[in-house]
Design an enzyme around this catalytic site. Sequence first.
Site, PDB file in Angstrom:
ATOM      1  N   THR A  80     -17.050 -37.281  13.563  1.00  0.00           N
ATOM      2  CA  THR A  80     -16.045 -36.317  13.996  1.00  0.00           C
ATOM      3  C   THR A  80     -16.373 -34.911  13.502  1.00  0.00           C
ATOM      4  OG1 THR A  80     -13.703 -35.701  13.740  1.00  0.00           O
ATOM      5  CG2 THR A  80     -14.680 -36.946  11.965  1.00  0.00           C
ATOM      6  N   ASP A  81     -15.848 -33.909  14.212  1.00  0.00           N
ATOM      7  CA  ASP A  81     -15.999 -32.527  13.749  1.00  0.00           C
ATOM      8  C   ASP A  81     -15.134 -32.230  12.528  1.00  0.00           C
ATOM      9  OD1 ASP A  81     -13.516 -32.570  15.017  1.00  0.00           O
ATOM     10  OD2 ASP A  81     -13.931 -30.878  16.348  1.00  0.00           O
ATOM     11  N   GLU A  82     -14.186 -33.105  12.218  1.00  0.00           N
ATOM     12  CA  GLU A  82     -13.277 -32.836  11.104  1.00  0.00           C
ATOM     13  C   GLU A  82     -13.968 -32.866   9.749  1.00  0.00           C
ATOM     14  OE1 GLU A  82      -9.319 -34.413  11.245  1.00  0.00           O
ATOM     15  OE2 GLU A  82      -9.510 -34.909  13.368  1.00  0.00           O
ATOM     16  N   TYR A  94      -8.687 -38.911   6.005  1.00  0.00           N
ATOM     17  CA  TYR A  94      -9.484 -39.379   7.154  1.00  0.00           C
ATOM     18  C   TYR A  94     -10.829 -38.677   7.215  1.00  0.00           C
ATOM     19  CZ  TYR A  94     -11.342 -39.211  11.886  1.00  0.00           C
ATOM     20  OH  TYR A  94     -12.186 -39.223  12.957  1.00  0.00           O
ATOM     21  N   LYS A  97     -14.743 -40.140   6.734  1.00  0.00           N
ATOM     22  CA  LYS A  97     -15.803 -40.021   7.736  1.00  0.00           C
ATOM     23  C   LYS A  97     -16.996 -39.250   7.176  1.00  0.00           C
ATOM     24  CE  LYS A  97     -15.976 -41.225  11.441  1.00  0.00           C
ATOM     25  NZ  LYS A  97     -16.506 -42.499  12.021  1.00  0.00           N
TER      26      LYS A  97
END
Length: 352
Positions: free
Chosen positions: A132-134, A158, A162
Amino acid sequence: MIFVTGGAGFIGANFVLNWLAQSDESVLNFDKLTYAGNLNTLKSLQNDPRHLFVQGDICDTAVLDSLFAKHQPRAIVHFAAESHVDRSIHGPAAFIETNVNGTFSLLEAARKYWTGLSDEAKAGFRFLHVSTDEVYGTLEADDPPFSETTAYAPNSPYSASKAASDHLVRAYHHTYGLPVLTTNCSNNYGPYHFPEKLIPLVITSARAGKDLPVYGDGLQVRDWLFVTDHCAAIRRVLEAGKPGETYNVGGWNEQTNISVVHTICDLLDELAPKASGSYRDQIRHVKDRPGHDRRYAIDARKIERELGWKPAETFQTGLRKTVEWYLNNNEWVAQVQSGEYQNWINLQYQQG
């Protein structure tokens, strides 16, 4: 055969459906079937011999070892993850267990299997990790988009889980030579999306006559990627990506949350109008969530330059397709909106 983890979730199931629509290569689909896993999404594959579904946990190394030994996959596409930021705030332990420990277990099983392959099979094997970009944190309004060299700065349990999984994948390539690929994508949307996320939540709540919750001022910015575009990018990375490399996958569609909600309401006003008034009348601003990142944006030039991929859908075309799909699939929506789901919505979106 390819081995897909989390293939009954939103992106994973779309990937499996797209893969089998375009290829005769079989899929071993391994999913724990948590609340977000839905076999109804894969109903069309029920009698398809190319699709083998196995329910299980990626933390279960004995099961993973037996599946690798029996089915001899040429590639792994790893979607399985806990993925909802809000849930990670309320209960981070499940995110560490699945996203960190689960990815570690899968890497270990893959390494053991890969080590025993012939030289030719070894060279062709791939472990594609979907992230993810997060993991990159948040951007200011005038910051350039995230690139593959942006430093990691995760801000939620979260995104931290990741980020940890990304680092493990990278380490297994540099330490053991495992031929890995990592993709970091922006916010996905489209058919079969579990309605806890913004776009399906707004569509389903609007149609049910409920409030449409918008965090804070609604000016948080996200880059939106139609799920079939993401699936096409993953197929391309699996086909031609360079082992050890990361590819950012974005839609070039930065939108504020409130703009997304307004656009959905306007589409519903056109496609399924209310007896009176607009769906915009149901919008309610609620208390912002802790540590809410202000802006994400993806620089997807590397994957276009090196692999020739770019999104086919604009936000306008993709969102219209999404709204139309939800309007035409009431049975699927009703099936996923269980009591557990309603309890979560009531807990999470208390007005404030």
